[in-house]
Scaffold this motif. Sequence first.
Motif, PDB file in Angstrom:
ATOM      1  N   GLY A 232       0.810  -1.219   0.000  1.00  0.00           N
ATOM      2  CA  GLY A 232       0.000   0.000   0.000  1.00  0.00           C
ATOM      3  C   GLY A 232       0.840   1.263   0.000  1.00  0.00           C
ATOM      4  N   LYS A 233       1.927   1.247   0.755  1.00  0.00           N
ATOM      5  CA  LYS A 233       2.803   2.427   0.835  1.00  0.00           C
ATOM      6  C   LYS A 233       3.485   2.678  -0.515  1.00  0.00           C
ATOM      7  N   LEU A 234       3.951   1.616  -1.163  1.00  0.00           N
ATOM      8  CA  LEU A 234       4.573   1.766  -2.479  1.00  0.00           C
ATOM      9  C   LEU A 234       3.577   2.338  -3.492  1.00  0.00           C
ATOM     10  N   ILE A 235       2.356   1.831  -3.469  1.00  0.00           N
ATOM     11  CA  ILE A 235       1.331   2.274  -4.421  1.00  0.00           C
ATOM     12  C   ILE A 235       0.981   3.742  -4.168  1.00  0.00           C
ATOM     13  N   ASP A 239       1.867   7.501  -6.430  1.00  0.00           N
ATOM     14  CA  ASP A 239       0.772   8.410  -6.809  1.00  0.00           C
ATOM     15  C   ASP A 239      -0.306   7.708  -7.639  1.00  0.00           C
ATOM     16  N   LEU A 240      -0.626   6.479  -7.205  1.00  0.00           N
ATOM     17  CA  LEU A 240      -1.602   5.677  -7.951  1.00  0.00           C
ATOM     18  C   LEU A 240      -2.993   5.659  -7.313  1.00  0.00           C
ATOM     19  N   ALA A 248     -13.325   0.235 -12.013  1.00  0.00           N
ATOM     20  CA  ALA A 248     -12.404  -0.230 -10.968  1.00  0.00           C
ATOM     21  C   ALA A 248     -11.377   0.857 -10.660  1.00  0.00           C
ATOM     22  N   GLU A 249     -11.070   1.033  -9.382  1.00  0.00           N
ATOM     23  CA  GLU A 249     -10.198   2.129  -8.969  1.00  0.00           C
ATOM     24  C   GLU A 249      -9.304   1.703  -7.810  1.00  0.00           C
ATOM     25  N   VAL A 250      -8.070   2.216  -7.801  1.00  0.00           N
ATOM     26  CA  VAL A 250      -7.219   2.075  -6.626  1.00  0.00           C
ATOM     27  C   VAL A 250      -7.834   2.944  -5.536  1.00  0.00           C
ATOM     28  N   SER A 251      -8.169   2.327  -4.412  1.00  0.00           N
ATOM     29  CA  SER A 251      -8.900   3.025  -3.355  1.00  0.00           C
ATOM     30  C   SER A 251      -8.176   4.278  -2.885  1.00  0.00           C
ATOM     31  N   LYS A 252      -8.946   5.370  -2.727  1.00  0.00           N
ATOM     32  CA  LYS A 252      -8.385   6.612  -2.183  1.00  0.00           C
ATOM     33  C   LYS A 252      -8.223   6.506  -0.666  1.00  0.00           C
ATOM     34  N   LYS A 253      -8.878   5.523  -0.077  1.00  0.00           N
ATOM     35  CA  LYS A 253      -8.805   5.353   1.383  1.00  0.00           C
ATOM     36  C   LYS A 253      -7.641   4.462   1.793  1.00  0.00           C
ATOM     37  N   HIS A 254      -7.386   3.414   0.998  1.00  0.00           N
ATOM     38  CA  HIS A 254      -6.287   2.487   1.286  1.00  0.00           C
ATOM     39  C   HIS A 254      -5.733   2.002  -0.047  1.00  0.00           C
ATOM     40  N   ALA A 255      -4.490   2.386  -0.331  1.00  0.00           N
ATOM     41  CA  ALA A 255      -3.912   2.123  -1.651  1.00  0.00           C
ATOM     42  C   ALA A 255      -3.745   0.642  -1.954  1.00  0.00           C
ATOM     43  N   GLY A 256      -3.805  -0.215  -0.945  1.00  0.00           N
ATOM     44  CA  GLY A 256      -3.646  -1.645  -1.160  1.00  0.00           C
ATOM     45  C   GLY A 256      -4.893  -2.331  -1.672  1.00  0.00           C
ATOM     46  N   LYS A 287       8.568  -6.169  -7.272  1.00  0.00           N
ATOM     47  CA  LYS A 287       7.515  -6.942  -7.926  1.00  0.00           C
ATOM     48  C   LYS A 287       6.343  -7.136  -6.967  1.00  0.00           C
ATOM     49  N   LEU A 288       5.179  -6.654  -7.347  1.00  0.00           N
ATOM     50  CA  LEU A 288       3.962  -6.857  -6.551  1.00  0.00           C
ATOM     51  C   LEU A 288       3.239  -8.099  -7.057  1.00  0.00           C
ATOM     52  N   GLU A 289       3.127  -9.097  -6.197  1.00  0.00           N
ATOM     53  CA  GLU A 289       2.385 -10.310  -6.539  1.00  0.00           C
ATOM     54  C   GLU A 289       0.975 -10.206  -5.975  1.00  0.00           C
ATOM     55  N   THR A 290       0.013 -10.687  -6.745  1.00  0.00           N
ATOM     56  CA  THR A 290      -1.370 -10.596  -6.264  1.00  0.00           C
ATOM     57  C   THR A 290      -1.611 -11.557  -5.097  1.00  0.00           C
ATOM     58  N   GLU A 291      -2.310 -11.052  -4.109  1.00  0.00           N
ATOM     59  CA  GLU A 291      -2.789 -11.898  -3.013  1.00  0.00           C
ATOM     60  C   GLU A 291      -4.127 -12.503  -3.391  1.00  0.00           C
ATOM     61  N   VAL A 292      -4.927 -11.763  -4.151  1.00  0.00           N
ATOM     62  CA  VAL A 292      -6.234 -12.262  -4.567  1.00  0.00           C
ATOM     63  C   VAL A 292      -6.062 -13.426  -5.530  1.00  0.00           C
ATOM     64  N   ARG A 293      -6.968 -14.389  -5.437  1.00  0.00           N
ATOM     65  CA  ARG A 293      -7.004 -15.467  -6.413  1.00  0.00           C
ATOM     66  C   ARG A 293      -7.737 -14.961  -7.664  1.00  0.00           C
ATOM     67  N   ILE A 294      -7.240 -15.335  -8.821  1.00  0.00           N
ATOM     68  CA  ILE A 294      -7.861 -14.923 -10.088  1.00  0.00           C
ATOM     69  C   ILE A 294      -8.252 -16.199 -10.827  1.00  0.00           C
ATOM     70  N   LEU A 295      -9.551 -16.353 -11.084  1.00  0.00           N
ATOM     71  CA  LEU A 295     -10.082 -17.591 -11.662  1.00  0.00           C
ATOM     72  C   LEU A 295     -10.947 -17.293 -12.879  1.00  0.00           C
ATOM     73  N   GLY A 296     -11.115 -18.313 -13.717  1.00  0.00           N
ATOM     74  CA  GLY A 296     -12.127 -18.241 -14.758  1.00  0.00           C
ATOM     75  C   GLY A 296     -11.586 -17.902 -16.144  1.00  0.00           C
ATOM     76  N   ASP A 297     -12.521 -17.749 -17.069  1.00  0.00           N
ATOM     77  CA  ASP A 297     -12.217 -17.484 -18.478  1.00  0.00           C
ATOM     78  C   ASP A 297     -12.410 -16.009 -18.796  1.00  0.00           C
ATOM     79  N   ASP A 298     -11.604 -15.503 -19.728  1.00  0.00           N
ATOM     80  CA  ASP A 298     -11.749 -14.101 -20.157  1.00  0.00           C
ATOM     81  C   ASP A 298     -13.081 -13.895 -20.877  1.00  0.00           C
TER      82      ASP A 298
END
Length: 298
Positions: A232-235, A239-240, A248-256, A287-298
Motif C-alpha cells: 500500500g505504501k509503495l502504491i 501516486d496511484l 475499478a479504482e485504486v482506493s483513495k482510502k487504502h492504496a492496497g 515486484k507486486l504479486e497478487t494476493e487475490v485469487r484470479i479464476l475463470g475465463d476471459d
Amino acid sequence: MTTDLMQKFPTIEILKNEPLNKYTHTKIGGPADWLAFPTTITETKALVDYAHTEHLPLTVLGNSSNLIIKDGGVRGLVLMMTKLLGIERQANEVAAMAGELTIATAEFAYQEGLTGLEWAAGIPGSIGGAIFMNAGAYGGETKDVMSKVDVLTRAGEFKTYTLAEAQLAYRDSIMQHNHDVVLRAYFALQPGDKAVIRAQMDDFNERRASKQPLELPSAGSTFKRPVGYFAGKLIMEADLQGFRVGGAEVSKKHAGFVVNIDNATAKDFLAVIEHVQATVWGKYQVKLETEVRILGDD
C-alpha cells in the motif's frame, strides 16, 4: 455437457449457468456452468467423486472475499462451500466447518472464553478460505492457531493434515498445490478473559473500518506484502491512488485495495492491477504479486 446435475443430485441445491457476481465481494464474475451448495460432507464427497469420475473441471469457492472471477465465468462444476456449516468446542479446541465465516468462528471462541482468534474478528472470508490462504491480520495468522484440518482429495479420499503437513506459509498452504477440498479445521486456543478478548476484537475492527474501504466492493488486500516493503505504501508513493479503469479504482482510502466504484468488470480490475504492478516495478523495481485469487475465463 450431457448430464443434468440437477437431475443427478436432486437433493443438493444446484444452479445452472449461475452468475457468480451475485456471490463475490467484488460484485464481478461471469457464470458458472454448474454451481452446487453442499450442506454435508457426504454431499461434498458425492460431488467431488462425480467430477473426478466424469473428468469435469472442479472449482471450490468459499465466501469469495479474496477473489476475482473473470467475466467469462468458470467452466465445469463450482462447489460453493458456504452452506457446509457447524462450529463446536472440544476442550480448548474449536472445530469449524469450511463454510463457517471466520468472523463467526472468532465470535464463537469469544463466547466460549477462548483466546487466540481475536485477529480474525474482521476477516470476511470463510474457514475453508482462511486455511487455503493462511489468512492473517494484525500480527496473527491461521497457522498460529490451527492444529489440524480435515480435507477431501480430488480423488475422493479423506485425509487429516497436521499443522506441519498442511504447510501453511505466507498466504500459502499445501491445499493450494494439491487442490484438496477443506472440510473442517481445528483451532487450538487458550482460556482467556472475555472482556480482554472483546476489547481486542473491537479494537481490530475499529482499526479495519477506519483504514479500509469496507463501504465499497473489493477483494480485500490486492497484493501480497513484498519482502522489506508494504504494498500500500509503495502504491501510494507512486501516486496511484484514484487510478481508474472503467469502474475499478485504486482506493483513495487504502492504496492496497482495488474497489468497484461503478459496475466494474473483471477486465477493469485486472487492468488496474497490471498498471499498478508495472508502475511500481518501473519506479522501485519491486515486484507486486497478487494476493487475490484470479479464476475463470476471459
